[in-house]
Design a protein around this motif. Structure first.
Motif, PDB file in Angstrom:
ATOM      1  N   TRP A 193      25.707 -12.655  -9.184  1.00 20.37           N
ATOM      2  CA  TRP A 193      25.096 -11.464  -9.781  1.00 20.37           C
ATOM      3  C   TRP A 193      24.757 -11.653 -11.257  1.00 20.37           C
ATOM      4  O   TRP A 193      24.059 -10.825 -11.844  1.00 20.37           O
ATOM      5  CB  TRP A 193      26.040 -10.268  -9.670  1.00 20.37           C
ATOM      6  N   ALA A 194      25.254 -12.698 -11.868  1.00 22.67           N
ATOM      7  CA  ALA A 194      25.194 -12.819 -13.325  1.00 22.67           C
ATOM      8  C   ALA A 194      23.769 -13.033 -13.840  1.00 22.67           C
ATOM      9  O   ALA A 194      22.971 -13.763 -13.253  1.00 22.67           O
ATOM     10  CB  ALA A 194      26.089 -13.951 -13.804  1.00 22.67           C
ATOM     11  N   ASP A 195      23.486 -12.408 -14.978  1.00 19.29           N
ATOM     12  CA  ASP A 195      22.223 -12.620 -15.681  1.00 19.29           C
ATOM     13  C   ASP A 195      22.332 -13.825 -16.613  1.00 19.29           C
ATOM     14  O   ASP A 195      21.355 -14.547 -16.826  1.00 19.29           O
ATOM     15  CB  ASP A 195      21.882 -11.374 -16.510  1.00 19.29           C
ATOM     16  N   LEU A 196      23.538 -14.014 -17.161  1.00 22.48           N
ATOM     17  CA  LEU A 196      23.763 -15.095 -18.117  1.00 22.48           C
ATOM     18  C   LEU A 196      25.100 -15.758 -17.835  1.00 22.48           C
ATOM     19  O   LEU A 196      26.003 -15.142 -17.264  1.00 22.48           O
ATOM     20  CB  LEU A 196      23.747 -14.554 -19.558  1.00 22.48           C
ATOM     21  N   LEU A 247      23.606 -19.448 -21.212  1.00 25.90           N
ATOM     22  CA  LEU A 247      22.667 -19.966 -20.214  1.00 25.90           C
ATOM     23  C   LEU A 247      22.033 -18.833 -19.417  1.00 25.90           C
ATOM     24  O   LEU A 247      22.732 -18.008 -18.818  1.00 25.90           O
ATOM     25  CB  LEU A 247      23.397 -20.909 -19.251  1.00 25.90           C
ATOM     26  N   ASP A 248      20.703 -18.805 -19.401  1.00 20.30           N
ATOM     27  CA  ASP A 248      19.950 -17.882 -18.554  1.00 20.30           C
ATOM     28  C   ASP A 248      20.089 -18.351 -17.108  1.00 20.30           C
ATOM     29  O   ASP A 248      19.640 -19.448 -16.755  1.00 20.30           O
ATOM     30  CB  ASP A 248      18.480 -17.884 -18.993  1.00 20.30           C
ATOM     31  N   MET A 249      20.714 -17.538 -16.261  1.00 18.03           N
ATOM     32  CA  MET A 249      21.006 -17.950 -14.895  1.00 18.03           C
ATOM     33  C   MET A 249      19.756 -17.996 -14.009  1.00 18.03           C
ATOM     34  O   MET A 249      19.832 -18.451 -12.865  1.00 18.03           O
ATOM     35  CB  MET A 249      22.049 -17.017 -14.273  1.00 18.03           C
ATOM     36  N   THR A 250      18.614 -17.530 -14.529  1.00 17.16           N
ATOM     37  CA  THR A 250      17.381 -17.563 -13.736  1.00 17.16           C
ATOM     38  C   THR A 250      16.530 -18.791 -14.052  1.00 17.16           C
ATOM     39  O   THR A 250      15.436 -18.943 -13.495  1.00 17.16           O
ATOM     40  CB  THR A 250      16.532 -16.297 -13.984  1.00 17.16           C
ATOM     41  N   LEU A 251      16.995 -19.683 -14.918  1.00 14.97           N
ATOM     42  CA  LEU A 251      16.212 -20.865 -15.272  1.00 14.97           C
ATOM     43  C   LEU A 251      15.993 -21.764 -14.056  1.00 14.97           C
ATOM     44  O   LEU A 251      16.876 -21.883 -13.189  1.00 14.97           O
ATOM     45  CB  LEU A 251      16.929 -21.661 -16.366  1.00 14.97           C
ATOM     46  N   PRO A 252      14.849 -22.437 -13.985  1.00 20.01           N
ATOM     47  CA  PRO A 252      14.620 -23.392 -12.900  1.00 20.01           C
ATOM     48  C   PRO A 252      15.689 -24.480 -12.906  1.00 20.01           C
ATOM     49  O   PRO A 252      16.083 -24.974 -13.960  1.00 20.01           O
ATOM     50  CB  PRO A 252      13.241 -23.974 -13.237  1.00 20.01           C
ATOM     51  N   GLY A 253      16.157 -24.827 -11.706  1.00 19.59           N
ATOM     52  CA  GLY A 253      17.182 -25.861 -11.584  1.00 19.59           C
ATOM     53  C   GLY A 253      18.588 -25.325 -11.453  1.00 19.59           C
ATOM     54  O   GLY A 253      19.516 -26.089 -11.194  1.00 19.59           O
ATOM     55  N   VAL A 254      18.785 -24.003 -11.625  1.00 23.41           N
ATOM     56  CA  VAL A 254      20.101 -23.382 -11.432  1.00 23.41           C
ATOM     57  C   VAL A 254      20.196 -22.909  -9.987  1.00 23.41           C
ATOM     58  O   VAL A 254      19.389 -22.095  -9.528  1.00 23.41           O
ATOM     59  CB  VAL A 254      20.324 -22.197 -12.383  1.00 23.41           C
ATOM     60  N   GLY A 295      37.641 -13.129   3.223  1.00 24.59           N
ATOM     61  CA  GLY A 295      36.457 -12.661   3.918  1.00 24.59           C
ATOM     62  C   GLY A 295      35.335 -12.247   2.996  1.00 24.59           C
ATOM     63  O   GLY A 295      34.235 -11.916   3.440  1.00 24.59           O
ATOM     64  N   THR A 296      35.584 -12.254   1.697  1.00 27.86           N
ATOM     65  CA  THR A 296      34.572 -11.883   0.716  1.00 27.86           C
ATOM     66  C   THR A 296      34.150 -13.108  -0.102  1.00 27.86           C
ATOM     67  O   THR A 296      34.778 -14.163  -0.024  1.00 27.86           O
ATOM     68  CB  THR A 296      35.096 -10.795  -0.245  1.00 27.86           C
ATOM     69  N   SER A 297      33.097 -12.936  -0.882  1.00 31.27           N
ATOM     70  CA  SER A 297      32.597 -14.027  -1.733  1.00 31.27           C
ATOM     71  C   SER A 297      32.676 -13.586  -3.187  1.00 31.27           C
ATOM     72  O   SER A 297      31.729 -13.015  -3.733  1.00 31.27           O
ATOM     73  CB  SER A 297      31.153 -14.378  -1.364  1.00 31.27           C
ATOM     74  N   ASP A 298      33.813 -13.833  -3.791  1.00 30.11           N
ATOM     75  CA  ASP A 298      34.015 -13.463  -5.189  1.00 30.11           C
ATOM     76  C   ASP A 298      33.754 -14.644  -6.119  1.00 30.11           C
ATOM     77  O   ASP A 298      33.405 -14.459  -7.278  1.00 30.11           O
ATOM     78  CB  ASP A 298      35.446 -12.950  -5.392  1.00 30.11           C
ATOM     79  N   PHE A 299      33.939 -15.851  -5.604  1.00 31.31           N
ATOM     80  CA  PHE A 299      33.686 -17.073  -6.369  1.00 31.31           C
ATOM     81  C   PHE A 299      32.388 -17.729  -5.896  1.00 31.31           C
ATOM     82  O   PHE A 299      31.895 -17.448  -4.802  1.00 31.31           O
ATOM     83  CB  PHE A 299      34.826 -18.078  -6.185  1.00 31.31           C
ATOM     84  N   ASN A 300      31.878 -18.603  -6.752  1.00 23.76           N
ATOM     85  CA  ASN A 300      30.636 -19.302  -6.429  1.00 23.76           C
ATOM     86  C   ASN A 300      30.682 -20.732  -6.930  1.00 23.76           C
ATOM     87  O   ASN A 300      31.418 -21.053  -7.869  1.00 23.76           O
ATOM     88  CB  ASN A 300      29.441 -18.621  -7.115  1.00 23.76           C
ATOM     89  N   GLU A 301      29.874 -21.593  -6.301  1.00 24.75           N
ATOM     90  CA  GLU A 301      29.521 -22.886  -6.864  1.00 24.75           C
ATOM     91  C   GLU A 301      28.194 -22.712  -7.605  1.00 24.75           C
ATOM     92  O   GLU A 301      27.317 -21.982  -7.133  1.00 24.75           O
ATOM     93  CB  GLU A 301      29.329 -23.934  -5.772  1.00 24.75           C
ATOM     94  N   VAL A 302      28.062 -23.376  -8.737  1.00 27.47           N
ATOM     95  CA  VAL A 302      26.805 -23.323  -9.491  1.00 27.47           C
ATOM     96  C   VAL A 302      26.390 -24.762  -9.793  1.00 27.47           C
ATOM     97  O   VAL A 302      27.185 -25.544 -10.330  1.00 27.47           O
ATOM     98  CB  VAL A 302      26.949 -22.525 -10.803  1.00 27.47           C
ATOM     99  N   PHE A 303      25.171 -25.105  -9.433  1.00 27.35           N
ATOM    100  CA  PHE A 303      24.652 -26.464  -9.629  1.00 27.35           C
ATOM    101  C   PHE A 303      23.524 -26.441 -10.660  1.00 27.35           C
ATOM    102  O   PHE A 303      22.713 -25.510 -10.688  1.00 27.35           O
ATOM    103  CB  PHE A 303      24.129 -27.031  -8.306  1.00 27.35           C
ATOM    104  N   PHE A 304      23.489 -27.479 -11.500  1.00 28.60           N
ATOM    105  CA  PHE A 304      22.448 -27.621 -12.521  1.00 28.60           C
ATOM    106  C   PHE A 304      21.700 -28.931 -12.275  1.00 28.60           C
ATOM    107  O   PHE A 304      22.300 -30.004 -12.299  1.00 28.60           O
ATOM    108  CB  PHE A 304      23.063 -27.640 -13.924  1.00 28.60           C
ATOM    109  N   ASP A 305      20.405 -28.818 -12.037  1.00 30.44           N
ATOM    110  CA  ASP A 305      19.565 -29.994 -11.801  1.00 30.44           C
ATOM    111  C   ASP A 305      18.425 -29.994 -12.815  1.00 30.44           C
ATOM    112  O   ASP A 305      17.430 -29.274 -12.649  1.00 30.44           O
ATOM    113  CB  ASP A 305      19.016 -29.975 -10.374  1.00 30.44           C
ATOM    114  N   ASP A 306      18.597 -30.793 -13.867  1.00 29.73           N
ATOM    115  CA  ASP A 306      17.592 -30.892 -14.934  1.00 29.73           C
ATOM    116  C   ASP A 306      17.199 -29.517 -15.474  1.00 29.73           C
ATOM    117  O   ASP A 306      16.018 -29.188 -15.634  1.00 29.73           O
ATOM    118  CB  ASP A 306      16.347 -31.638 -14.436  1.00 29.73           C
TER     119      ASP A 306
END
Length: 391
Positions: free
Chosen positions: A165-168, A190-197, A207-218
């Motif tokens: 949900w994060a914007d930044l 970091l702007d979470m909407t940047l290309p490569g995020v 049963g819920t998704s409170d955590f996430n993996e976040v990948f950065f590609d260039d």
């Protein structure tokens, strides 16, 4: 009026405000993310109300909406009353990022980001932990390489609460691999909407998704998004983490509420007159009281600038381990019904204790595992020799 009386008057004001304004939400264990966009909107609106009333962010400079007469113990009261009401907290990523910006950010960054944190328009996540860098955060491998007016970021983060949900994001990345690991880390907004995020929610045992993996590609991050100076990230991260201690009091409130619910459960299951059950409940109560006394002393030392190195580790260890044992004991009182979740017919208290049990183990890992806390207490507090690792 004495300081204690003033604090209790303030507590009554906070409680009345929460009663009148707090959203009514399903009680869940731990730190949870919204499950729908409607819940996200509710969280943003509640965040804005808390900031507007200066019940959150009162420690900020007055120019950014803070209270010049701020007392850190008032922050503790607010956190305790939010926990007591069982309602939503301001996302931790927002408060951590705000402290980093207030103490290390540029004027332009503060003017851009801080008002939007207060209004609930921007939700931040914390991009610190990695698959190979959790308790040993300084070992992080996400890289940010300077390329003209940008840094190019590559790597992976994990256990990112609210990442979906994060914007930044409040990001730590390695900008200099040639210096000692603590000195080569920098911080970014970091702007979470940047290309490569890429953000991938993790479906957890609850049963819920409170955590996430976040990948950065260039991912190309403007150099102006760096918070502080190159290589200052470790200092910034520790400063922002050390600043946030008000939640310690809330942990005691939470565990005391759980104990009260456990006593009530023992009554409903017909076990309250069992001598062994009463002994266990009394033992839990004694541990909670000891934790409460320790927490009050450590908060007072923190307020007076006399905090001891073992204060935070002892509080964290005692809370997380006791919280787990309370949940385990609740399931033992429920017997076969203890395996039922909220989705199952006949689940007691809508599966509240099953949810608490499944989440409780996370508290013993997140923010530094129990093993790490014991090492900190032994080595830094008691002066015992460092643990010898077999080669």
């Amino acid at each position: 009026m004495s300081a204690d009386a003033e604090l209790e008057t303030f507590r009554a004001q906070v409680r009345a405000f929460i009663d009148a304004n707090a959203p009514k939400v399903k009680l869940r264990a731990g730190v949870r993310s919204p499950e729908t966009r409607e819940e996200l909107a509710t969280l943003r609106a509640w965040t804005a109300k808390l900031f507007e009333a200066r019940y959150v962010g009162a420690d900020w400079p007055e120019a950014y909406g803070g209270d010049p007469g701020h007392d850190v113990l008032r922050d503790v009261v607010v956190a305790e009353e939010i926990a007591n009401a069982g309602t939503l907290q301001v996302p931790g990523g927002c408060t951590l990022a705000a402290q980093a910006l207030l103490h290390f950010g540029t004027d332009a960054q503060r003017e851009r980001y801080l008002p939007r944190i207060r209004s609930g328009e921007d939700l931040w996540c914390q991009l610190f932990s990695e698959p190979g860098a959790g308790s040993d955060l300084a070992s992080l491998r996400t890289k940010a390489v300077r390329d003209g007016d940008h840094y190019v970021v590559n790597g992976q983060k994990v256990w990112t609460t609210n990442g979906q949900w994060a914007d930044l994001g409040y990001l730590l990345a390695r900008t200099d691999p040639e210096v000692p690991k603590h000195k080569g880390i920098s911080a970014f907004a970091l702007d979470m909407t940047l290309p490569g995020v890429t953000i991938r929610p993790l479906r957890e045992i609850t049963g819920t998704s409170d955590f996430n993996e976040v990948f950065f590609d260039d991912v190309r991050v403007p150099a102006t998004a760096m918070i502080g100076s190159p290589g200052q990230g470790w200092q910034i991260a520790n400063a922002s983490l050390a600043h946030e201690r008000s939640g310690v009091g809330a942990s005691v409130v939470t565990i005391r509420r759980n104990w009260e619910s456990l006593v009530e459960l023992a009554g409903r299951t017909g076990r309250i007159d069992d001598a062994e059950v009463r002994d266990r409940l009394a033992a839990f109560a004694a541990e909670i009281q000891a934790l409460s006394v320790h927490t009050k002393l450590s908060l007072q030392r923190w307020r007076d600038g006399q905090e001891q190195v073992t204060d935070a580790p002892v509080s964290k260890l005692a809370f997380s381990e006791l919280n787990l044992r309370l949940a385990e004991y609740a399931l033992s009182l429920l017997g076969p019904a203890g395996v039922l979740t909220e989705a199952d017919a006949g689940a007691v208290d809508d599966g509240r204790w099953q949810d608490a049990y499944l989440y409780a183990r996370a508290y013993t890992i997140a923010g530094g595992s129990s093993e790490i806390m014991r090492n900190l207490i032994a080595e830094r507090g008691l002066g015992l020799p460092r643990e010898q690792v077999a080669k």
